[in-house]
Write a protein that holds these residues in place. Structure first.
Motif, PDB file in Angstrom:
ATOM      1  N   ARG A 170       0.652  -1.169  -0.380  1.00 52.45           N
ATOM      2  CA  ARG A 170       0.084  -0.305   0.327  1.00 52.45           C
ATOM      3  C   ARG A 170       0.870   1.260   0.063  1.00 52.45           C
ATOM      4  O   ARG A 170       0.159   2.388  -0.485  1.00 52.45           O
ATOM      5  CB  ARG A 170      -1.142  -0.277   1.562  1.00 52.45           C
ATOM      6  CG  ARG A 170      -1.754  -1.180   0.922  1.00 52.45           C
ATOM      7  CD  ARG A 170      -2.724  -1.359   2.493  1.00 52.45           C
ATOM      8  NE  ARG A 170      -4.190  -2.420   2.280  1.00 52.45           N
ATOM      9  CZ  ARG A 170      -5.269  -1.367   2.138  1.00 52.45           C
ATOM     10  NH1 ARG A 170      -5.011  -0.739   1.556  1.00 52.45           N
ATOM     11  NH2 ARG A 170      -6.468  -2.608   2.460  1.00 52.45           N
ATOM     12  N   ARG A 171       1.671   1.564   0.627  1.00 55.23           N
ATOM     13  CA  ARG A 171       2.513   2.544   0.830  1.00 55.23           C
ATOM     14  C   ARG A 171       4.389   2.097   0.007  1.00 55.23           C
ATOM     15  O   ARG A 171       5.258   1.684   0.870  1.00 55.23           O
ATOM     16  CB  ARG A 171       2.741   3.133   2.339  1.00 55.23           C
ATOM     17  CG  ARG A 171       1.002   3.427   2.628  1.00 55.23           C
ATOM     18  CD  ARG A 171       1.979   3.973   3.990  1.00 55.23           C
ATOM     19  NE  ARG A 171       0.253   4.247   4.478  1.00 55.23           N
ATOM     20  CZ  ARG A 171       0.462   4.884   5.370  1.00 55.23           C
ATOM     21  NH1 ARG A 171       1.381   4.944   7.105  1.00 55.23           N
ATOM     22  NH2 ARG A 171      -0.790   5.453   6.317  1.00 55.23           N
ATOM     23  N   THR A 182      -0.092   3.040 -10.825  1.00 51.34           N
ATOM     24  CA  THR A 182      -0.614   3.383 -10.501  1.00 51.34           C
ATOM     25  C   THR A 182      -1.324   4.683 -10.739  1.00 51.34           C
ATOM     26  O   THR A 182      -2.018   5.290 -10.212  1.00 51.34           O
ATOM     27  CB  THR A 182       0.708   4.180  -9.579  1.00 51.34           C
ATOM     28  OG1 THR A 182       1.527   3.926  -9.171  1.00 51.34           O
ATOM     29  CG2 THR A 182       0.499   5.803  -8.708  1.00 51.34           C
ATOM     30  N   ASN A 186      -5.202   5.855 -10.135  1.00 50.33           N
ATOM     31  CA  ASN A 186      -5.534   6.949  -9.664  1.00 50.33           C
ATOM     32  C   ASN A 186      -6.479   7.855 -10.754  1.00 50.33           C
ATOM     33  O   ASN A 186      -6.983   9.264 -11.020  1.00 50.33           O
ATOM     34  CB  ASN A 186      -4.742   7.969  -9.270  1.00 50.33           C
ATOM     35  CG  ASN A 186      -4.040   7.616  -8.288  1.00 50.33           C
ATOM     36  OD1 ASN A 186      -4.586   7.772  -6.641  1.00 50.33           O
ATOM     37  ND2 ASN A 186      -3.303   6.569  -7.910  1.00 50.33           N
ATOM     38  N   GLU A 200      -3.372   9.687  -5.357  1.00 50.73           N
ATOM     39  CA  GLU A 200      -3.680   9.612  -3.766  1.00 50.73           C
ATOM     40  C   GLU A 200      -3.426   8.034  -2.993  1.00 50.73           C
ATOM     41  O   GLU A 200      -2.742   7.866  -1.980  1.00 50.73           O
ATOM     42  CB  GLU A 200      -5.263   9.897  -4.084  1.00 50.73           C
ATOM     43  CG  GLU A 200      -5.513  10.711  -3.853  1.00 50.73           C
ATOM     44  CD  GLU A 200      -7.232  10.918  -3.283  1.00 50.73           C
ATOM     45  OE1 GLU A 200      -7.592  10.067  -2.916  1.00 50.73           O
ATOM     46  OE2 GLU A 200      -7.634  12.731  -3.526  1.00 50.73           O
ATOM     47  N   ARG A 201      -3.179   7.039  -4.427  1.00 45.82           N
ATOM     48  CA  ARG A 201      -3.117   5.811  -3.797  1.00 45.82           C
ATOM     49  C   ARG A 201      -1.623   5.259  -4.784  1.00 45.82           C
ATOM     50  O   ARG A 201      -2.499   4.937  -6.117  1.00 45.82           O
ATOM     51  CB  ARG A 201      -4.052   5.251  -3.391  1.00 45.82           C
ATOM     52  CG  ARG A 201      -3.444   3.178  -3.419  1.00 45.82           C
ATOM     53  CD  ARG A 201      -5.009   2.684  -3.075  1.00 45.82           C
ATOM     54  NE  ARG A 201      -5.818   2.991  -4.578  1.00 45.82           N
ATOM     55  CZ  ARG A 201      -5.223   1.397  -4.879  1.00 45.82           C
ATOM     56  NH1 ARG A 201      -4.376   0.469  -4.488  1.00 45.82           N
ATOM     57  NH2 ARG A 201      -6.365   1.186  -6.579  1.00 45.82           N
TER      58      ARG A 201
END
Length: 385
Positions: A170-171, A182, A186, A200-201
């Motif tokens: 997730r990070r 990605t 988004n 955002e993610r």
């Protein structure tokens, strides 16, 4: 009229003399081949030739000797496509006990290899002489090779993709970001005025992607009714074992439990290590699998069985409930084959459904998708009906 004569399998004998509708040439040979298998009781492949009737005489029968049946097998392979030959071979096994003649090496060399034939050979494994066993392994390997060509690469690709998706962080660190995914994740945050996407993610890959993250246990019922499923399970077991990010175990059972994991490199060895037929003790097999689970939350157990239990049904359900409570993802397949709708124990299937585990038949082409969903924790692609 020609087609009607072949359908009626009378070689034109019912026609009037000289009416021009009798069969001759190749049509007559086809008619005799059909009549040998589908003729009246007491005639054909399973009968003795009558007075004045040679082998292959219409309605008179090939005797039960190997040369006559080998000749018949050669005829049907000459005049019918492989799919029809396989159907006729299966009918010959049911109608005349062709399985007994399959113990002869020359007979095996004449048949059209398919999954059903492999099932019969595995059933005969206990009584098969060594001279026939060598030929049988050649036949089985031909079928396994065809299944591998059809299924293995797709399984590796589908399951490998599922493992990659489940491993995304997730990070992620900057070097681990998958920018293509990605951006796609988004796109809803696209700002037209700035002609840019606000991420955002972040989607990335975990650094531990090369290690074993999931464990799969295939628990396969080897009772006689599950023969086709055993053949496909051996091929899929080998395919899954070749995925480096999986730890795959193959367990087969009747009233006894046999772990064939160490033979997964060669599906043919796996198949000749099975023992088709006999009773069934699903609870005992699941107990064996449960004892070998070390990381429940990272484990998928696939039970392939028609659920006809010779042991205590409560014991089976208790084992399933315990594994589910520990975090194991459990999959119940009533069949793993193209044979159509299987017979199965509906009460136990309903009991599994009450535990949140749908029990359904699965074709080999669907199995990679089922495994991918199980590994990712997604809902299973249960076929309608």
């Amino acid at each position: 009229m020609r087609r009607w004569r072949l359908v009626l399998r009378d070689g034109g004998r019912a026609g009037r003399p000289g009416d021009g509708w009798g069969l001759s040439g190749e049509d007559a040979v086809i008619d005799r081949a059909l009549d040998a298998l589908y003729g009246a009781p007491g005639t054909g492949l399973g009968s003795r030739p009558g007075p004045g009737q040679g082998p292959g005489a219409a309605g008179g029968g090939f005797g039960p000797s190997v040369p006559h049946v080998v000749r018949w097998l050669g005829d049907i392979r000459t005049y019918f496509p492989a799919s029809v030959v396989q159907v006729m071979q299966r009918d010959a096994i049911d109608r005349i006990g062709l399985s007994a003649l399959l113990l002869e090496p020359e007979m095996l060399a004449a048949v059209e290899p398919d999954v059903q034939l492999v099932s019969v050979l595995l059933t005969l494994g206990k009584v098969m002489p060594e001279t026939t066993r060598t030929t049988a392994r050649v036949v089985v390997r031909q079928v396994v090779r065809k299944l591998e060509e059809r299924l293995t690469q797709r399984t590796r690709t589908t399951v490998g993709g599922a493992l990659d998706r489940s491993a995304r962080a997730r990070r992620p660190r900057h070097g681990d970001v998958d920018w293509g995914r990605t951006i796609r994740a988004n796109l809803k945050h696209y700002l037209p005025a700035h002609r840019t996407v606000v991420p955002e993610r972040l989607v990335g890959h975990a650094r531990a992607a090369g290690s074993v993250r999931k464990e799969v246990i295939l628990c396969v019922d080897q009772s006689g009714s599950m023969a086709s499923s055993v053949v496909h399970a051996a091929v899929f077991g080998a395919a899954l074992a070749s995925v480096r990010s999986l730890d795959t175990r193959l367990v087969v059972f009747d009233t006894a439990v046999v772990d064939l994991t160490d033979q997964l490199a060669d599906p043919v060895d796996v198949l000749f290590g099975t023992r088709l037929g006999g009773g069934t003790d699903i609870g005992r097999a699941l107990a064996h699998c449960q004892a070998r689970i070390t990381r429940p939350a990272e484990t998928v157990v696939v039970l392939i069985s028609d659920l006809y239990e010779g042991g205590t049904g409560r014991g089976m359900l208790r084992r399933v409930a315990e594994m589910r409570a520990a975090g194991v993802r459990f999959v119940a397949l009533l069949a793993l084959s193209d044979d159509g709708a299987p017979a199965y124990d509906r009460d136990r299937a309903a009991a599994l459904a009450a535990l949140g585990i749908p029990a359904f038949a699965c074709t080999p082409d669907l199995f990679p998708e089922v495994m991918a969903a199980a590994l990712e924790g997604r809902p299973l692609p249960v076929p309608e009906g």
